[in-house]
Design a protein around this motif. Sequence first.
Motif, PDB file in Angstrom:
ATOM      1  N   VAL A  87      -5.998  -2.092   3.992  1.00  0.00           N
ATOM      2  CA  VAL A  87      -5.029  -1.030   4.291  1.00  0.00           C
ATOM      3  C   VAL A  87      -5.230   0.117   3.310  1.00  0.00           C
ATOM      4  O   VAL A  87      -5.476  -0.109   2.120  1.00  0.00           O
ATOM      5  CB  VAL A  87      -3.590  -1.572   4.191  1.00  0.00           C
ATOM      6  N   ASN A  88      -5.115   1.347   3.810  1.00  0.00           N
ATOM      7  CA  ASN A  88      -5.304   2.509   2.933  1.00  0.00           C
ATOM      8  C   ASN A  88      -3.974   2.974   2.327  1.00  0.00           C
ATOM      9  O   ASN A  88      -2.907   2.441   2.676  1.00  0.00           O
ATOM     10  CB  ASN A  88      -6.038   3.631   3.670  1.00  0.00           C
ATOM     11  N   PRO A  89      -3.988   3.967   1.433  1.00  0.00           N
ATOM     12  CA  PRO A  89      -2.748   4.384   0.757  1.00  0.00           C
ATOM     13  C   PRO A  89      -1.692   4.997   1.680  1.00  0.00           C
ATOM     14  O   PRO A  89      -0.538   5.150   1.262  1.00  0.00           O
ATOM     15  CB  PRO A  89      -3.245   5.425  -0.267  1.00  0.00           C
ATOM     16  N   TRP A  90      -2.064   5.367   2.887  1.00  0.00           N
ATOM     17  CA  TRP A  90      -1.124   5.891   3.861  1.00  0.00           C
ATOM     18  C   TRP A  90      -0.463   4.769   4.662  1.00  0.00           C
ATOM     19  O   TRP A  90       0.398   5.010   5.507  1.00  0.00           O
ATOM     20  CB  TRP A  90      -1.833   6.871   4.787  1.00  0.00           C
ATOM     21  N   GLY A  91      -0.895   3.534   4.406  1.00  0.00           N
ATOM     22  CA  GLY A  91      -0.355   2.384   5.126  1.00  0.00           C
ATOM     23  C   GLY A  91      -1.069   2.076   6.420  1.00  0.00           C
ATOM     24  O   GLY A  91      -0.588   1.269   7.226  1.00  0.00           O
ATOM     25  N   GLU A  92      -2.224   2.685   6.628  1.00  0.00           N
ATOM     26  CA  GLU A  92      -2.986   2.461   7.859  1.00  0.00           C
ATOM     27  C   GLU A  92      -3.970   1.303   7.674  1.00  0.00           C
ATOM     28  O   GLU A  92      -4.627   1.200   6.638  1.00  0.00           O
ATOM     29  CB  GLU A  92      -3.775   3.715   8.229  1.00  0.00           C
ATOM     30  N   VAL A  93      -4.079   0.458   8.677  1.00  0.00           N
ATOM     31  CA  VAL A  93      -5.096  -0.594   8.674  1.00  0.00           C
ATOM     32  C   VAL A  93      -6.438   0.048   8.978  1.00  0.00           C
ATOM     33  O   VAL A  93      -6.626   0.648  10.044  1.00  0.00           O
ATOM     34  CB  VAL A  93      -4.770  -1.675   9.720  1.00  0.00           C
ATOM     35  N   ILE A  94      -7.387  -0.061   8.037  1.00  0.00           N
ATOM     36  CA  ILE A  94      -8.694   0.574   8.247  1.00  0.00           C
ATOM     37  C   ILE A  94      -9.785  -0.451   8.560  1.00  0.00           C
ATOM     38  O   ILE A  94     -10.889  -0.079   8.946  1.00  0.00           O
ATOM     39  CB  ILE A  94      -9.102   1.430   7.034  1.00  0.00           C
ATOM     40  N   ALA A  95      -9.463  -1.735   8.395  1.00  0.00           N
ATOM     41  CA  ALA A  95     -10.404  -2.793   8.775  1.00  0.00           C
ATOM     42  C   ALA A  95      -9.620  -4.089   8.911  1.00  0.00           C
ATOM     43  O   ALA A  95      -8.726  -4.370   8.113  1.00  0.00           O
ATOM     44  CB  ALA A  95     -11.501  -2.956   7.735  1.00  0.00           C
ATOM     45  N   THR A  96      -9.958  -4.872   9.917  1.00  0.00           N
ATOM     46  CA  THR A  96      -9.287  -6.163  10.098  1.00  0.00           C
ATOM     47  C   THR A  96     -10.127  -7.021  11.030  1.00  0.00           C
ATOM     48  O   THR A  96     -11.178  -6.602  11.513  1.00  0.00           O
ATOM     49  CB  THR A  96      -7.863  -5.977  10.653  1.00  0.00           C
ATOM     50  N   THR A  97      -9.664  -8.224  11.271  1.00  0.00           N
ATOM     51  CA  THR A  97     -10.344  -9.136  12.178  1.00  0.00           C
ATOM     52  C   THR A  97      -9.316 -10.113  12.732  1.00  0.00           C
ATOM     53  O   THR A  97      -8.112  -9.993  12.469  1.00  0.00           O
ATOM     54  CB  THR A  97     -11.496  -9.865  11.470  1.00  0.00           C
ATOM     55  N   ASP A  98      -9.797 -11.117  13.460  1.00  0.00           N
ATOM     56  CA  ASP A  98      -8.889 -12.139  13.984  1.00  0.00           C
ATOM     57  C   ASP A  98      -9.000 -13.393  13.122  1.00  0.00           C
ATOM     58  O   ASP A  98      -9.286 -13.302  11.926  1.00  0.00           O
ATOM     59  CB  ASP A  98      -9.200 -12.425  15.456  1.00  0.00           C
ATOM     60  N   GLU A  99      -8.807 -14.550  13.728  1.00  0.00           N
ATOM     61  CA  GLU A  99      -8.793 -15.800  12.956  1.00  0.00           C
ATOM     62  C   GLU A  99     -10.171 -16.450  12.830  1.00  0.00           C
ATOM     63  O   GLU A  99     -10.326 -17.450  12.129  1.00  0.00           O
ATOM     64  CB  GLU A  99      -7.824 -16.788  13.614  1.00  0.00           C
ATOM     65  N   LYS A 100     -11.188 -15.877  13.468  1.00  0.00           N
ATOM     66  CA  LYS A 100     -12.504 -16.516  13.498  1.00  0.00           C
ATOM     67  C   LYS A 100     -13.339 -16.142  12.268  1.00  0.00           C
ATOM     68  O   LYS A 100     -13.123 -15.096  11.655  1.00  0.00           O
ATOM     69  CB  LYS A 100     -13.252 -16.113  14.768  1.00  0.00           C
ATOM     70  N   PRO A 101     -14.354 -16.963  11.938  1.00  0.00           N
ATOM     71  CA  PRO A 101     -15.243 -16.618  10.814  1.00  0.00           C
ATOM     72  C   PRO A 101     -15.998 -15.326  11.102  1.00  0.00           C
ATOM     73  O   PRO A 101     -16.556 -15.143  12.186  1.00  0.00           O
ATOM     74  CB  PRO A 101     -16.211 -17.808  10.749  1.00  0.00           C
ATOM     75  N   THR A 102     -15.999 -14.428  10.140  1.00  0.00           N
ATOM     76  CA  THR A 102     -16.709 -13.155  10.288  1.00  0.00           C
ATOM     77  C   THR A 102     -16.786 -12.475   8.921  1.00  0.00           C
ATOM     78  O   THR A 102     -16.284 -12.987   7.931  1.00  0.00           O
ATOM     79  CB  THR A 102     -16.012 -12.231  11.311  1.00  0.00           C
ATOM     80  N   ILE A 103     -17.429 -11.312   8.888  1.00  0.00           N
ATOM     81  CA  ILE A 103     -17.451 -10.470   7.700  1.00  0.00           C
ATOM     82  C   ILE A 103     -16.735  -9.175   8.037  1.00  0.00           C
ATOM     83  O   ILE A 103     -16.989  -8.571   9.085  1.00  0.00           O
ATOM     84  CB  ILE A 103     -18.893 -10.174   7.244  1.00  0.00           C
ATOM     85  N   VAL A 104     -15.834  -8.755   7.165  1.00  0.00           N
ATOM     86  CA  VAL A 104     -15.082  -7.518   7.366  1.00  0.00           C
ATOM     87  C   VAL A 104     -15.606  -6.464   6.393  1.00  0.00           C
ATOM     88  O   VAL A 104     -15.695  -6.715   5.185  1.00  0.00           O
ATOM     89  CB  VAL A 104     -13.573  -7.741   7.145  1.00  0.00           C
ATOM     90  N   TYR A 105     -15.955  -5.302   6.913  1.00  0.00           N
ATOM     91  CA  TYR A 105     -16.446  -4.194   6.095  1.00  0.00           C
ATOM     92  C   TYR A 105     -15.420  -3.052   6.115  1.00  0.00           C
ATOM     93  O   TYR A 105     -14.794  -2.795   7.142  1.00  0.00           O
ATOM     94  CB  TYR A 105     -17.772  -3.660   6.639  1.00  0.00           C
ATOM     95  N   ALA A 106     -15.259  -2.384   4.981  1.00  0.00           N
ATOM     96  CA  ALA A 106     -14.382  -1.219   4.925  1.00  0.00           C
ATOM     97  C   ALA A 106     -14.967  -0.194   3.969  1.00  0.00           C
ATOM     98  O   ALA A 106     -15.495  -0.559   2.911  1.00  0.00           O
ATOM     99  CB  ALA A 106     -12.985  -1.626   4.468  1.00  0.00           C
ATOM    100  N   ALA A 117       0.832  -1.212   0.000  1.00  0.00           N
ATOM    101  CA  ALA A 117       0.000   0.000   0.000  1.00  0.00           C
ATOM    102  C   ALA A 117       0.861   1.256   0.000  1.00  0.00           C
ATOM    103  O   ALA A 117       0.606   2.205  -0.748  1.00  0.00           O
ATOM    104  CB  ALA A 117      -0.929  -0.005   1.208  1.00  0.00           C
ATOM    105  N   ILE A 118       1.898   1.292   0.824  1.00  0.00           N
ATOM    106  CA  ILE A 118       2.756   2.470   0.915  1.00  0.00           C
ATOM    107  C   ILE A 118       3.601   2.620  -0.344  1.00  0.00           C
ATOM    108  O   ILE A 118       3.756   3.726  -0.877  1.00  0.00           O
ATOM    109  CB  ILE A 118       3.657   2.375   2.164  1.00  0.00           C
ATOM    110  N   ASP A 119       4.164   1.514  -0.836  1.00  0.00           N
ATOM    111  CA  ASP A 119       4.995   1.565  -2.051  1.00  0.00           C
ATOM    112  C   ASP A 119       4.253   2.196  -3.219  1.00  0.00           C
ATOM    113  O   ASP A 119       4.824   2.963  -3.998  1.00  0.00           O
ATOM    114  CB  ASP A 119       5.398   0.148  -2.483  1.00  0.00           C
ATOM    115  N   ASN A 120       2.974   1.840  -3.346  1.00  0.00           N
ATOM    116  CA  ASN A 120       2.207   2.210  -4.533  1.00  0.00           C
ATOM    117  C   ASN A 120       1.127   3.241  -4.261  1.00  0.00           C
ATOM    118  O   ASN A 120       0.423   3.659  -5.176  1.00  0.00           O
ATOM    119  CB  ASN A 120       1.590   0.952  -5.147  1.00  0.00           C
ATOM    120  N   GLN A 121       0.958   3.615  -2.999  1.00  0.00           N
ATOM    121  CA  GLN A 121       0.009   4.645  -2.592  1.00  0.00           C
ATOM    122  C   GLN A 121      -1.395   4.329  -3.114  1.00  0.00           C
ATOM    123  O   GLN A 121      -2.022   5.099  -3.829  1.00  0.00           O
ATOM    124  CB  GLN A 121       0.500   6.015  -3.057  1.00  0.00           C
TER     125      GLN A 121
END
Length: 229
Positions: free
Chosen positions: A176-195, A147-151
């Motif tokens: 991850v956004n173009p600034w290299g920030e994680v804007i959405a994530t989860t753990d190892e369990k089944p779920t739905i991730v929204y961003a 993300a950071i390399d390519n913005q």
Amino acid sequence: STQSTGTYAEPVPGPSTWMLQKVASDYKVYIIGGSIPEKDNSKFYNTNVSFDPRGNIIGKHRKVHLFDIDVPGKIRFIESETLSPGNTFTILPTQYCKIGVGICYDMRFAELAQIYNAEGCKFLCYPGAFNMTTGPPHWELLQRARAIDNQLFVAAVSPARDQTADYTAWGHTTVVNPWGEVIATTDEKPTIVYADIDLSRVDEVRAQIPVLKQKRKDLYEIQKKTSNL
């Protein structure tokens, strides 16, 4: 496990892609359909198939870089014993932006992401399943690096962890956004991730730190090639 490839492999189009095609059409959404073992004549590939909101196939990516690693005492995994590599770049044309697609190990190769960036992509998507050795130190780090390399935006989408499986995935689907920030994530369990993806952020970051315009093409350059295979 690559040992099960022959058992579960299917042609494209086939049962899995027909199902994804119907879901895309029924719900009028784009789908980047993870990856499946594809059989094409006598060869097997790790393949992603993507669809537009009408259910049309808009991209088929065969994993370019095969996961052949040997970390003594931790993991040995040799995909090339079963799979063949893909030889093409995959860029999805959507109404929002171009999306570059890689699969799992493809994320380690900065050149692939740089080619996608040069081709106008503002979003990269990597369906993947890092393991319990490489996942903790590298999964998020590689996404942020690309993300950071390519913005641009990077999403890496993993299956949930199954401790009873032959291959145990790290999980942790992340965006991850173009600034290299994680804007959405989860753990190892089944779920739905929204961003929420604000593509104007790509242009904003590139204007603030214009590394893409400052590359010394008189000294170095990434070149896209066409495979003869």
